[in-house]
Enzyme design. Structure first.
Site, PDB file in Angstrom:
ATOM      1  N   GLY B  15       0.817  -1.214   0.000  1.00 52.29           N
ATOM      2  CA  GLY B  15       0.000   0.000   0.000  1.00 52.29           C
ATOM      3  C   GLY B  15       0.846   1.258   0.000  1.00 52.29           C
ATOM      4  O   GLY B  15       0.567   2.208  -0.749  1.00 52.29           O
ATOM      5  N   GLU B 153      -3.079  -8.619 -11.587  1.00 58.25           N
ATOM      6  CA  GLU B 153      -1.747  -9.090 -12.004  1.00 58.25           C
ATOM      7  C   GLU B 153      -0.879  -9.500 -10.823  1.00 58.25           C
ATOM      8  O   GLU B 153      -0.187 -10.514 -10.856  1.00 58.25           O
ATOM      9  CB  GLU B 153      -1.053  -7.998 -12.833  1.00 58.25           C
ATOM     10  CG  GLU B 153       0.319  -8.370 -13.369  1.00 58.25           C
ATOM     11  CD  GLU B 153       0.263  -9.582 -14.304  1.00 58.25           C
ATOM     12  OE1 GLU B 153       0.581 -10.690 -13.816  1.00 58.25           O
ATOM     13  OE2 GLU B 153      -0.094  -9.431 -15.488  1.00 58.25           O
ATOM     14  N   ASP B 229       0.312 -20.519   0.282  1.00 61.37           N
ATOM     15  CA  ASP B 229       0.476 -19.337  -0.561  1.00 61.37           C
ATOM     16  C   ASP B 229       0.718 -19.753  -2.018  1.00 61.37           C
ATOM     17  O   ASP B 229       0.118 -19.197  -2.940  1.00 61.37           O
ATOM     18  CB  ASP B 229       1.652 -18.505  -0.027  1.00 61.37           C
ATOM     19  CG  ASP B 229       2.018 -17.367  -0.953  1.00 61.37           C
ATOM     20  OD1 ASP B 229       1.226 -16.410  -1.036  1.00 61.37           O
ATOM     21  OD2 ASP B 229       3.081 -17.432  -1.612  1.00 61.37           O
ATOM     22  N   LYS B 233      -1.750 -19.383  -5.569  1.00 61.07           N
ATOM     23  CA  LYS B 233      -1.315 -18.878  -6.876  1.00 61.07           C
ATOM     24  C   LYS B 233      -1.592 -19.899  -7.974  1.00 61.07           C
ATOM     25  O   LYS B 233      -2.042 -19.549  -9.060  1.00 61.07           O
ATOM     26  CB  LYS B 233       0.170 -18.523  -6.818  1.00 61.07           C
ATOM     27  CG  LYS B 233       0.440 -17.321  -5.910  1.00 61.07           C
ATOM     28  CD  LYS B 233       1.924 -17.114  -5.655  1.00 61.07           C
ATOM     29  CE  LYS B 233       2.150 -15.917  -4.721  1.00 61.07           C
ATOM     30  NZ  LYS B 233       3.522 -15.899  -4.172  1.00 61.07           N
TER      31      LYS B 233
END
Lengths: 371, 371
Positions: B15, B153, B229, B233
């Site tokens: 962020g 993306e 994780d 993906k």
């Protein structure tokens, strides 16, 4: 429902593969909700054309056969563009040629609101003035939003996402410091087989002959060996990275054509005489082997020092450029964000299907922007 | 001139880097002709927010400081979305969190005409029902053109062009047969240093500790070592390649957490006890070395046989996956068009700056589609 109009020029290896991919894309887009109709209204080659007289769609699956039987004379380019301009919707021109004259018309085509997708390197690697004119006219350059868009992914690395990646690095504010790679499928094949990783390989002239027999070179292999094709690609990437390179002959480019053979009359005569010069390349290979290295034909752009060059270099066996296979391209982007390990893109950088894929991908981008 | 409205949630590493990149992008877009104004109207974190009450732009360069001093209570999500819906132009939500609740609201957000760009894997790797709901609602899925667009993306490989490349392969009609690679920066670092190419490396538990000390792991390293994780993906890529994978736990995922340590109470206790289990990993390393191979933690998707899996595998020293460095990711796409040599994308796959780059790049895509 929206309808877009498509004019396609060029039916060589890329052009044929593109027509096949277009057929698939048209079907996909028609099935979407709402459907987009991508109407083919022109297929043209150097001697003849098929032009839809009333903007009714041509049949993509049979139009190539029709073109080969066609006697329809070529409409001169300016008249053709004027006609396309009267289409009842947005027009996209797909230029699958390497035609310099057509490339020179891109600025005026874009100004007519016609978008362009193309693998034609000429438009982007010639004078910097033409480059400026194109991107001053394009809606995705600094031109009016009513002008056409221009996309040219396949001008470097065929369908590999090279141009789009470089543009995104620049546009999101990264600092590209260096671009280095093997940008020619022909050169890649030649050196991967002249001096593969781990030694071996034949004499240079024999590898050139083999490459030609396999169809990996231009009809006259000198058109690959002079380095100009790689220089054109480097010109495009350098300009995208912010260097206003004048032309593909404005920086050092090493030609692999012995000076004595530059002016022999034919490619065949060249191939016949090339073995006389194998000694030079053998010496280079031996000196690389002694250092535990291999020889590769690479292009590089050093952005801070504004240096662009193309030629032979030696690489350590552990370098990704040394491990290349077949006729693959590899492109390394060194940037501030990516640090010491570059962003790498690798894969087939030549061939009708993968080059056409870059064109079809670009077409899809334009379709999304226009519909 | 066009004005778009931007709502940003999340101010962690990604962020913060995004806000920096946004400032650069706003300047670029304002300077274009015609200018596009990208007005920041919300910055929000888990405890507080800064919301522009009249849709006047917040100052991107100072808003983070303001947020840290802010006492403004959080507006509940449904009310916030209703408010954003009343903006005098198109709204883009940037979700820089890994918040499951927010992810579950994506379908209704898109239906309100609000576009989403995000590195939040949760939305795309949870139930297949949520995936379907998102892409049935999105304008770039099968939703109404008046709905919002969604781009993600950075959910795989951070800023590397992984998702866009896979989408383009599929959309231009290529047949993806296999996807294989190293998808976790943490796992990449661990195995590149546990068994680097050419041997060496310490014991596994020591490498895990080193990775944690360097900030390469989650606060509790088990959150990396359980493989979830990477499984998330793989779920995303498999779905994009056309396999309707149920969830990230619906295929084999090898966890590197010894069963005995799954339930120890803290990450610290885990690290303390891990050395007792080094023998297993040492055996694996030795057996690989004997075969001239190295061990890597990879994910793979075999499309024709619909097999997805995540875990340890051995690779020849000459394989590109063996030569990986640092915490780089590598993704190999095997397709019909690319043949035996895959299309390869490699580079940093984790880190605030490169992840934010993927978000900023997606934002730019949405801006082009909306303005």
């Amino acid at each position: 429902m929206s309808t877009l109009y498509l004019a396609v020029i060029g039916v060589g290896g890329v052009g044929k593969a593109f027509l096949h991919q277009l057929h698939h894309l048209q079907t996909r887009l028609r099935q979407r909700n709402p459907p987009t109709h991508l109407n083919l209204i022109l297929l043209r080659r150097s001697t003849t054309q098929i032009l839809s007289s009333s903007f009714q769609p041509l049949d993509t699956s049979t139009v190539l056969d029709q073109l080969h039987q066609s006697q329809q004379p070529l409409l001169p380019l300016p008249e053709l563009l004027d006609y396309l301009h009267t289409a009842p919707g947005k027009v996209i021109l797909v230029d699958n040629t390497s035609d310099q004259t057509l490339a020179a018309s891109y600025p005026s085509i874009l100004q007519k609101g016609i978008s362009i997708v193309t693998p034609n390197k000429k438009a982007f690697s010639d004078s910097h003035a033409l480059w400026s004119d194109i991107f001053s006219a394009a809606a995705n350059g600094t031109g009016s939003p009513n002008n056409g868009y221009v996309f040219h992914e396949s001008t470097v690395g065929a369908g590999l996402p090279v141009i789009s990646t470089l543009k995104e690095l620049v546009e999101t504010g990264d600092e590209v410091t260096k671009i280095e790679g093997v940008f020619s499928g022909t050169m890649s094949f030649l050196f991967n087989s002249f001096q593969p990783l781990g030694g071996g390989g034949g004499r240079f002239s024999a590898e050139v002959k083999k490459a030609k027999d396999l169809g990996y070179t231009e009809p006259d292999p000198r058109d690959d060996l002079n380095g100009l094709d790689v220089a054109r690609k480097l010109t495009i990437l350098a300009r995208l990275a912010g260097l206003p390179v004048d032309s593909p002959t404005s920086f050092p480019v090493q030609s692999l054509i012995p000076q004595e053979l530059e002016s022999v009359s034919s490619g065949d005569e060249f191939l016949e005489k090339l073995p006389q010069f194998d000694r030079q390349m053998d010496d280079l290979k031996e000196s690389a082997t002694k250092e535990g290295k291999v020889v590769r034909f690479v292009g590089s752009i050093d952005v801070p020092s504004k240096q662009v060059k193309v030629g032979l270099e030696k690489f350590d066996a552990s370098h990704p450029i040394a491990a290349l296979k077949g006729s693959d391209n590899i492109i390394n982007f060194y940037t501030k964000r990516y640090g010491s390990n570059p962003l790498i893109i690798q894969g087939a950088g030549a061939g009708g299907e993968v080059t056409a894929m870059g064109v079809t991908g670009d077409l899809l981008k334009v379709v999304r922007l226009l519909r």
